[in-house]
Every structure is written in C-alpha cells, then in structure tokens.
Design a protein around this motif. Structure first.
Motif, short mmCIF file in Angstrom:
data_model
loop_
_atom_site.label_atom_id
_atom_site.label_comp_id
_atom_site.label_asym_id
_atom_site.label_seq_id
_atom_site.Cartn_x
_atom_site.Cartn_y
_atom_site.Cartn_z
N ASP A 153 98.82 -43.54 -7.08
CA ASP A 153 97.54 -43.04 -7.58
C ASP A 153 96.98 -41.94 -6.67
OD1 ASP A 153 95.71 -43.32 -9.78
OD2 ASP A 153 94.27 -44.10 -8.33
N ARG A 154 97.14 -42.09 -5.37
CA ARG A 154 96.69 -41.04 -4.45
C ARG A 154 97.42 -39.74 -4.72
NH1 ARG A 154 93.99 -40.39 0.18
NH2 ARG A 154 93.53 -42.58 0.36
N HIS A 155 98.74 -39.81 -4.90
CA HIS A 155 99.53 -38.62 -5.23
C HIS A 155 99.05 -38.02 -6.55
CE1 HIS A 155 102.90 -35.91 -5.76
NE2 HIS A 155 103.10 -36.45 -6.95
N TRP A 156 98.85 -38.88 -7.53
CA TRP A 156 98.41 -38.43 -8.85
C TRP A 156 97.09 -37.69 -8.77
CZ3 TRP A 156 100.81 -38.45 -13.46
CH2 TRP A 156 100.03 -38.22 -14.60
N ARG A 157 96.11 -38.29 -8.10
CA ARG A 157 94.76 -37.73 -8.05
C ARG A 157 94.64 -36.52 -7.14
NH1 ARG A 157 91.63 -41.24 -5.44
NH2 ARG A 157 93.28 -42.73 -5.06
N HIS A 158 95.34 -36.51 -6.03
CA HIS A 158 95.13 -35.47 -5.02
C HIS A 158 96.20 -34.38 -4.99
CE1 HIS A 158 91.71 -37.57 -3.35
NE2 HIS A 158 92.43 -38.69 -3.37
N GLN A 192 99.51 -37.34 -23.39
CA GLN A 192 100.58 -38.33 -23.38
C GLN A 192 100.92 -38.75 -21.95
OE1 GLN A 192 103.67 -36.20 -25.54
NE2 GLN A 192 103.37 -37.53 -27.35
N LEU A 193 101.00 -37.77 -21.06
CA LEU A 193 101.30 -38.07 -19.67
C LEU A 193 100.21 -38.93 -19.05
CD1 LEU A 193 103.08 -37.68 -17.16
CD2 LEU A 193 101.84 -35.54 -16.75
N ASP A 194 98.97 -38.58 -19.26
CA ASP A 194 97.85 -39.37 -18.72
C ASP A 194 97.89 -40.80 -19.23
OD1 ASP A 194 96.84 -37.23 -17.24
OD2 ASP A 194 95.36 -36.68 -18.77
N ALA A 195 98.15 -40.97 -20.52
CA ALA A 195 98.18 -42.31 -21.11
C ALA A 195 99.34 -43.14 -20.56
CB ALA A 195 98.27 -42.22 -22.63
N ALA A 196 100.52 -42.53 -20.45
CA ALA A 196 101.68 -43.25 -19.92
C ALA A 196 101.46 -43.62 -18.47
CB ALA A 196 102.94 -42.39 -20.08
N TYR A 197 100.92 -42.70 -17.69
CA TYR A 197 100.64 -42.98 -16.28
C TYR A 197 99.61 -44.10 -16.15
CZ TYR A 197 98.52 -42.82 -11.76
OH TYR A 197 98.01 -43.20 -10.56
N ALA A 198 98.52 -44.04 -16.90
CA ALA A 198 97.47 -45.05 -16.81
C ALA A 198 98.02 -46.43 -17.18
CB ALA A 198 96.28 -44.68 -17.69
#
Length: 142
Positions: A14-19, A78-84
């Motif tokens: 999540d840190r990698h994803w957000r930052h 789609q990417l955001d939904a799969a990641y979440a």
C-alpha cells in the motif's frame, strides 16, 4: 508489542501504491494506454484479479474472458478495483490466514503458508508497476 504480519504485508504494498505508483498513472491518455511496444502486461488480471478470485471470493477472472477497458480511465478504474480487492483481502486474513497453506490455486505455493504468495504478489505488483512507469517515460520521450 506483537507485530501483525498481515498489517505489515499490506502496508508494504500500500505504501508503494500510494507514494510511488498510483500518482505516476495520473493523466494516462488513451493513446498511451493503447500503445503496446510489447504484448501481455498482466497486472490487473494475473497479479490481482485471479488471486482475488482464488483466495478472497472475487469474480472468476482469467485472460480469455476478462474484458479490458476500452479507455485509459476505465483501465485505471479496473486497476484500482483489483488492487483494492487484493489489499482488503490480505488485510482480512489475520495471522491464522497467513499461516494456513494457500492451496492448489497457487501451484508452486500450494503447500506454503499464504504469506508466501502474498509476498510474491507484492513483488509482482511493485515490479510491474515500475515497468508501467518506465513505459510512460519511454512513451513521453519516444
């Protein structure tokens, strides 16, 4: 204080994803999205989607039947939904869930604790995210 492994595993990605990754995808255009210098990028389906289906009750997802978005904005959704779905599934595992064998859906990890494929998926997401960022740089400077 006890360290909760699933919190750590989730926070790693999540840190990698957000930052690092998600911000690099802002402003993705349709032209960039459809530019394909090489085939078969698979972060939505193979990294997140299939694993969410196999481990967290998500919809069946495979390369043959997945309907890729027809626009950059749709692909990011789609990417955001799969990641979440992946992130939330890992968060919900708890220590017992991380320790149990992950089962036959993960072939080489079948007898391994579920923590092993979670670490693998984190590495895959970071790796493919970096590839996407590089492709955006190459596209901008082609």
């Amino acid at each position: 204080m006890a360290i909760r492994r699933n919190d750590r595993l989730t926070e790693q990605l999540d840190r990698h994803w957000r930052h690092q990754l998600r911000g690099r995808l802002e402003g993705l255009t349709g032209e960039e999205y459809f530019w394909e210098p090489v085939a078969d990028a698979h972060i939505i389906v193979g990294v997140f989607g299939m694993r969410v289906a196999n481990h967290f009750g998500g919809p069946k997802t495979d390369y043959e039947s997945f309907a890729y978005a027809g626009s950059a904005q749709g692909a990011l959704e789609q990417l955001d939904a799969a990641y979440a779905a992946w992130r939330d599934g890992v968060r919900g595992l708890g220590e017992e869930g991380l320790a149990r064998p992950c089962g036959p859906a993960e072939d080489e990890f079948a007898e391994s604790p579920t923590a092993e494929p979670v670490l693998h998926i984190n590495r895959e997401a970071i790796h493919h995210g970096a590839e996407i960022a590089l492709l955006r740089d190459l596209y901008a400077h082609r």
